[in-house]
Design an enzyme around this catalytic site. Structure first.
Site, short mmCIF file in Angstrom:
data_model
loop_
_atom_site.label_atom_id
_atom_site.label_comp_id
_atom_site.label_asym_id
_atom_site.label_seq_id
_atom_site.Cartn_x
_atom_site.Cartn_y
_atom_site.Cartn_z
N PHE A 199 -23.75 49.62 -13.25
CA PHE A 199 -24.96 49.71 -12.43
C PHE A 199 -24.63 49.23 -11.02
O PHE A 199 -23.86 48.30 -10.84
CB PHE A 199 -26.07 48.85 -13.06
N ALA A 216 -25.87 44.70 -16.63
CA ALA A 216 -25.61 43.26 -16.75
C ALA A 216 -25.96 42.71 -18.12
O ALA A 216 -25.30 41.78 -18.60
CB ALA A 216 -26.37 42.51 -15.66
N LEU A 217 -26.98 43.23 -18.76
CA LEU A 217 -27.36 42.71 -20.08
C LEU A 217 -26.33 43.05 -21.16
O LEU A 217 -26.28 42.39 -22.20
CB LEU A 217 -28.74 43.23 -20.50
N GLU A 218 -25.51 44.05 -20.92
CA GLU A 218 -24.49 44.43 -21.90
C GLU A 218 -23.18 43.67 -21.72
O GLU A 218 -22.31 43.66 -22.60
CB GLU A 218 -24.22 45.95 -21.82
N CYS A 230 -23.97 43.56 -10.66
CA CYS A 230 -24.88 43.38 -9.53
C CYS A 230 -26.29 43.76 -9.96
O CYS A 230 -26.53 44.88 -10.43
CB CYS A 230 -24.44 44.22 -8.35
N ASP A 270 -39.36 45.60 -7.94
CA ASP A 270 -40.77 45.24 -7.85
C ASP A 270 -41.33 44.64 -9.13
O ASP A 270 -42.50 44.30 -9.18
CB ASP A 270 -41.59 46.49 -7.49
N HIS A 283 -38.55 42.51 -14.39
CA HIS A 283 -37.29 42.88 -15.05
C HIS A 283 -36.09 42.19 -14.40
O HIS A 283 -35.15 41.79 -15.08
CB HIS A 283 -37.12 44.40 -15.03
N ARG A 314 -21.87 39.90 -0.06
CA ARG A 314 -21.29 38.94 -1.00
C ARG A 314 -20.21 39.51 -1.90
O ARG A 314 -19.45 38.75 -2.51
CB ARG A 314 -22.41 38.36 -1.87
#
Length: 168
Positions: A28, A62-64, A86, A91, A94, A133
């Site tokens: 992602f 990221a959750l995986e 990242c 909005d 989540h 970053r």
């Protein structure tokens, strides 16, 4: 600024030659994670970790990341692991769920498996922050995992069984 991006691992003389590092990278936000990965690998190479000693896996988001990190840790084939990803605020709530849960799971698995895991999953307000970053955090992730691996090796190599005094 160029001085800020110099390798502190190189400045402090940390040598990672012979260490095996696993990287799990989210797909992602590909532009950002590609910059993270390039900076991370460059820093690992600069520290002496090259070729087959760096193993990369990709996951959707990221959750995986924690699941693959856990699987890699369970093999006991790696000296350290790095999480790259990242998450950019949107909005909805989540963002908080993804950031908090991925960070919690990454922290827990390094304690459970006693393996250093550098968490370079960026959590930013916008894409510009993430771009700014990415290179810095990519390099820092390599430096962090290297320093932690070498520190643990030093501690573990000096551990001796407790001395037992025999009573007369």
């Amino acid at each position: 600024m160029a001085d800020d991006l110099k390798s502190s691992a190189t400045r402090t003389g940390l040598n990672g030659a012979g260490l095996k590092i696993g990287i799990v990278q989210s797909r992602f936000n590909p532009k950002i994670v590609s910059a993270l990965l390039a900076a991370c690998i460059e820093e690992l190479n600069r520290s002496g970790i090259v070729g087959d000693d760096i193993v990369l896996f990709t996951v959707p988001g990221a959750l995986e990341i924690p699941l693959l990190l856990q699987e890699l840790a369970s093999t006991q084939q790696f000296d350290g692991l790095i999480a790259l990803g990242c998450v950019i605020r949107g909005d909805t709530y989540h963002f908080e769920v993804v950031c908090n849960e991925s960070a919690r799971a990454i922290s827990e698995l390094q304690l459970q498996y006693q393996i250093p895991v550098a968490n370079a999953v960026l959590t930013t307000e916008n894409e510009q922050q993430a771009e700014h970053r990415a290179i810095i955090k990519g390099k820092e992730s390599a430096q962090v995992v290297l320093e932690m691996v070498l520190s643990l090796k030093r501690i573990r190599s000096t551990q001796r069984p407790p001395e037992r005094k025999l009573s007369a």
